[in-house]
Scaffold this motif. Structure first.
Motif, mmCIF file in Angstrom:
data_model
loop_
_atom_site.group_PDB
_atom_site.id
_atom_site.type_symbol
_atom_site.label_atom_id
_atom_site.label_comp_id
_atom_site.label_asym_id
_atom_site.label_seq_id
_atom_site.Cartn_x
_atom_site.Cartn_y
_atom_site.Cartn_z
ATOM 1 N N ALA A 178 62.608 75.228 -25.195
ATOM 2 C CA ALA A 178 62.203 76.038 -24.049
ATOM 3 C C ALA A 178 62.977 77.344 -24.043
ATOM 4 O O ALA A 178 64.193 77.363 -24.267
ATOM 5 N N THR B 150 56.556 78.335 -20.556
ATOM 6 C CA THR B 150 57.774 77.664 -21.013
ATOM 7 C C THR B 150 57.859 76.246 -20.477
ATOM 8 O O THR B 150 58.312 75.331 -21.177
ATOM 9 N N ARG B 151 57.409 76.021 -19.261
ATOM 10 C CA ARG B 151 57.403 74.659 -18.729
ATOM 11 C C ARG B 151 56.453 73.776 -19.526
ATOM 12 O O ARG B 151 56.757 72.611 -19.808
ATOM 13 N N LYS C 148 58.058 73.126 -22.994
ATOM 14 C CA LYS C 148 59.135 72.152 -22.900
ATOM 15 C C LYS C 148 58.591 70.733 -22.823
ATOM 16 O O LYS C 148 59.200 69.786 -23.349
#
Length: 268
Positions: free
Chosen positions: A114, A122-123, A126
């Protein structure tokens, strides 16, 4: 799982001989390339004739099962939505976060789970990236790609120069991977698979690359494309040198489709 009814594989010629020609080019490439293996100097004189067939059938079955997984369609949908919700230039932003601003060196960009921002992308990254990385490593693939329907490469494991670019009108629109994306996007059946011959691929430092891919669907609707970069490591493990590749190509019939072109080998 029952793999008796394997999906229809749409080829640009004979996949077996294509692999033969491509790997020959690989061995003729001078100098090391990122994440490539050194060609060995000696090999068994009588390699199993079924080795390439078995490898190709294995990749074909694997792609079919993974592309049909609900997790893949969920991941592709999530990455696609996150891409659309990005402000500004998505390509520049994501390459800065995951390539230029990535603390890991080239060839190890996959180690970043991330980026430092708190974006929706990015969430999503991840959440899904550790699975894709583990899948790639377990299967010894070179890279794995997810495309949205517009041709945006919304996800790749290794984050090479093609990551977050558009394969319809961007820098890599003339590559074999772009051709595969277009074919898979317009597939007549969700079970169709597409193969592109080995040729130099710019984002991989011009190393010979070959790809196989197929549409990702939800119900009867195509939502994007899943593609795999053919695993050089696993091909090398067959321990076939250039002369043996020629022997295999001349003596094994193509198991997945008829040879559609005349094959000429370069002089030794």
């Amino acid at each position: 799982k029952n793999f008796e009814n394997s999906p229809r594989l749409v080829l640009s010629g004979c996949i077996l001989v294509a692999l033969t020609l491509g790997i020959t080019a690989y061995f003729q490439t001078s100098g090391p390339t990122k994440r490539s293996l050194e060609a060995q100097q000696s090999y068994p004189l009588n390699p199993p004739k079924s080795a390439l067939n078995d490898l190709l059938n294995d990749i074909q079955r694997d792609l079919s099962v993974v592309a049909a997984s609900p997790m893949i369609s969920e991941a592709l949908s999530s990455f696609s939505v996150a891409w659309l919700n990005m402000s500004g230039d998505a390509t520049a932003t994501l390459q800065n976060l995951y390539i230029h601003g990535n603390q890991y060196p080239a060839g190890q960009k996959d180690q970043l789970n991330a980026a430092a921002d708190d974006s929706e992308y990015t969430r999503v990254h991840k959440r899904y990236h550790p699975w894709f990385r583990e899948y790639l490593q377990a299967r010894d693939y070179y890279d794995v790609f997810l495309f949205d329907l517009e041709g945006n490469l919304v996800y790749s494991v290794y984050k090479e120069a093609d990551f977050a670019t558009n394969f319809t009108n961007g820098q890599w629109k003339a590559t074999q991977l772009a051709q595969l994306f277009a074919a898979a996007k317009n597939a007549q059946s969700a079970r169709d698979q597409f193969f592109k011959d080995f040729s130099a691929y710019g984002p991989s430092n011009d190393a010979p690359a070959s790809f196989i891919g197929m549409p990702v669907t939800v119900g009867n609707m195509t939502i994007g494309v899943l593609a795999i970069q053919i695993p050089i490591k696993r091909l090398n493990s067959l321990k076939l040198n250039q002369s043996h590749f020629r022997q295999v190509a001349h003596n094994i019939t193509c198991p997945l489709a008829p040879c559609a072109r005349r094959i000429e080998f370069p002089a030794s």
